[in-house]
Design an enzyme around this catalytic site. Structure first.
Site, mmCIF file in Angstrom:
data_model
loop_
_atom_site.group_PDB
_atom_site.id
_atom_site.type_symbol
_atom_site.label_atom_id
_atom_site.label_comp_id
_atom_site.label_asym_id
_atom_site.label_seq_id
_atom_site.Cartn_x
_atom_site.Cartn_y
_atom_site.Cartn_z
ATOM 1 N N HIS A 211 0.841 -1.197 0.000
ATOM 2 C CA HIS A 211 0.000 0.000 0.000
ATOM 3 C C HIS A 211 0.874 1.245 0.000
ATOM 4 C CE1 HIS A 211 -2.973 -3.020 1.204
ATOM 5 N NE2 HIS A 211 -3.878 -2.177 0.756
ATOM 6 N N ASN A 212 2.178 1.066 -0.192
ATOM 7 C CA ASN A 212 3.118 2.190 -0.180
ATOM 8 C C ASN A 212 3.376 2.621 -1.636
ATOM 9 O OD1 ASN A 212 5.629 3.559 -0.416
ATOM 10 N ND2 ASN A 212 6.294 2.783 1.582
ATOM 11 N N PRO A 213 2.924 3.818 -2.023
ATOM 12 C CA PRO A 213 3.036 4.236 -3.427
ATOM 13 C C PRO A 213 4.488 4.342 -3.919
ATOM 14 C CG PRO A 213 1.935 5.947 -2.102
ATOM 15 C CD PRO A 213 2.258 4.822 -1.175
ATOM 16 N N GLY A 214 5.417 4.698 -3.031
ATOM 17 C CA GLY A 214 6.824 4.796 -3.426
ATOM 18 C C GLY A 214 7.384 3.432 -3.789
ATOM 19 N N ASP B 182 9.207 -6.266 2.267
ATOM 20 C CA ASP B 182 9.295 -5.659 3.585
ATOM 21 C C ASP B 182 10.704 -5.118 3.722
ATOM 22 O OD1 ASP B 182 7.571 -5.275 6.050
ATOM 23 O OD2 ASP B 182 9.501 -5.839 6.899
ATOM 24 N N PHE C 104 11.379 8.176 -1.692
ATOM 25 C CA PHE C 104 10.345 8.195 -0.650
ATOM 26 C C PHE C 104 10.987 7.861 0.685
ATOM 27 C CE2 PHE C 104 9.847 3.617 0.130
ATOM 28 C CZ PHE C 104 10.471 3.085 -0.973
ATOM 29 N N ASP D 230 14.835 8.186 2.127
ATOM 30 C CA ASP D 230 15.832 8.391 1.068
ATOM 31 C C ASP D 230 16.721 9.633 1.257
ATOM 32 O OD1 ASP D 230 15.492 6.095 -0.396
ATOM 33 O OD2 ASP D 230 14.047 6.958 -1.781
ATOM 34 N N HIS E 66 18.882 -1.529 -1.996
ATOM 35 C CA HIS E 66 18.547 -2.809 -1.358
ATOM 36 C C HIS E 66 17.474 -3.554 -2.153
ATOM 37 C CE1 HIS E 66 16.123 0.520 -0.209
ATOM 38 N NE2 HIS E 66 15.299 -0.152 0.550
HETATM 39 P P1 ITT Z 1 3.634 -2.011 2.738
HETATM 40 O O1 ITT Z 1 3.790 -2.813 4.004
HETATM 41 O O2 ITT Z 1 2.211 -1.790 2.350
HETATM 42 O O3 ITT Z 1 4.461 -2.546 1.607
HETATM 43 P P2 ITT Z 1 5.037 -0.002 4.279
HETATM 44 O O4 ITT Z 1 5.480 1.393 3.990
HETATM 45 O O5 ITT Z 1 4.240 -0.224 5.526
HETATM 46 O O6 ITT Z 1 4.215 -0.525 3.002
HETATM 47 P P3 ITT Z 1 7.213 -1.591 5.337
HETATM 48 O O7 ITT Z 1 6.427 -2.109 6.487
HETATM 49 O O8 ITT Z 1 8.097 -2.557 4.611
HETATM 50 O O9 ITT Z 1 6.274 -0.955 4.228
HETATM 51 O O10 ITT Z 1 8.051 -0.355 5.840
HETATM 52 C C1 ITT Z 1 9.205 0.011 5.191
HETATM 53 C C2 ITT Z 1 9.513 1.452 5.465
HETATM 54 O O11 ITT Z 1 10.950 1.592 5.341
HETATM 55 C C3 ITT Z 1 8.911 2.333 4.397
HETATM 56 O O12 ITT Z 1 7.708 2.905 4.828
HETATM 57 C C4 ITT Z 1 9.978 3.382 4.186
HETATM 58 O O13 ITT Z 1 9.791 4.437 5.030
HETATM 59 C C5 ITT Z 1 11.280 2.699 4.571
HETATM 60 N N1 ITT Z 1 11.946 2.310 3.326
HETATM 61 C C6 ITT Z 1 11.963 1.094 2.735
HETATM 62 N N2 ITT Z 1 12.597 1.130 1.568
HETATM 63 C C7 ITT Z 1 12.971 2.408 1.396
HETATM 64 C C8 ITT Z 1 13.637 3.081 0.366
HETATM 65 O O14 ITT Z 1 14.003 2.472 -0.754
HETATM 66 N N3 ITT Z 1 13.854 4.386 0.532
HETATM 67 C C9 ITT Z 1 13.461 5.025 1.630
HETATM 68 N N4 ITT Z 1 12.804 4.481 2.637
HETATM 69 C C10 ITT Z 1 12.560 3.166 2.523
#
Ligand code: ITT
Length: 212
Positions: A16-19, A76, A162, A165, A197
């Site tokens: 649900h994370n648009p980024g 995740d 997002f 970053d 990553h």
């Molecule tokens: P979903 O579970 O719906 O996929 P979420 O945002 O809740 O969305 P996570 O529980 O995996 O996802 O949380 C990961 C968080 O870590 C995410 O909200 C970002 O803030 C951070 N994150 C992960 N990858 C990133 C990236 O490439 N750049 C910046 N921040 C990142």
């Protein structure tokens, strides 16, 4: 012959994370896999009760696969700050609160690092982790993990990407993820470096489960 299951046709992207969704779509696009997101399908968000990135990726992929009876792909991920005993880690999203305010979360990291007297890049080491999981309705899963090392800069730099970053400077680079183009951050070879990553985990996934 690979013992990994191949992903063909279409997949549900269980985020649900648009980024993240934008990055996952871009990563999948060269492989001709049609992708629909959990938000587009109005899927409920499962509770992330795991204690590891891999466990939470599996929970999300399995829930979406069970709900749709299709293959589902979840990520995740999070930022692990060494001087903060690995925080925010699997709680990276939660540190931004219900409003998903990453300025607030970035300030919290900086405040805690200052309290610890962590001023030099060496004292501010951090890495991002991404655990990727594809789950199928019969219960089969494929799992891959990627990591990129760097350190936390202050103040945050750049508007791209997002989440955290703007705070993260990967080793060997002079610009933060927030200052990089999408191609620089997660583009795959030969066009990109496969730096992030998520890109690193995806290269493993693609090698095992996708046909070029
Ligand atoms: P979903 O579970 O719906 O996929 P979420 O945002 O809740 O969305 P996570 O529980 O995996 O996802 O949380 C990961 C968080 O870590 C995410 O909200 C970002 O803030 C951070 N994150 C992960 N990858 C990133 C990236 O490439 N750049 C910046 N921040 C990142």
């Amino acid at each position: 012959m690979s013992s990994h299951r191949q992903l063909t046709g279409s997949v549900v992207i269980a985020t649900h994370n648009p980024g993240k969704l934008a990055e996952m779509r871009e990563l999948l696009s060269p492989y001709g896999i049609a992708a629909q997101s959990a938000s587009e399908l109005n899927l409920a968000e499962p509770e992330e009760t795991g204690t590891t990135f891999a466990a939470n990726a599996r929970i999300k992929a399995t829930a979406a696969s069970n709900a749709t009876e299709r293959a589902a792909f979840a990520d995740d991920s999070g930022l692990v700050v060494e001087a903060l005993a690995g925080e925010p880690g699997i709680y990276s999203a939660r540190w931004a609160g219900p409003d998903k305010d990453f300025r607030f979360a970035m300030n919290r990291i900086q405040t805690l690092l200052v309290e610890k007297g962590a001023a030099s890049p060496d004292q501010r080491r951090a890495h991002f982790i991404a655990a990727l999981c594809i789950a199928w309705p019969d219960g089969h899963v494929e799992e891959f993990e990627g990591r990129v090392d760097g350190h936390i800069v202050w103040p945050p730099r750049g508007e791209a990407g997002f989440g955290y970053d703007p705070l993260f400077l990967p080793d060997g680079h002079e610009r933060t993820f927030g200052e990089m183009t999408a191609l620089e951050k997660h583009g795959l070879p030969p066009l990109g470096l496969g730096l992030s990553h998520r890109a690193r985990a995806f290269v493993k996934l693609a090698t095992a489960c996708l046909k070029p």
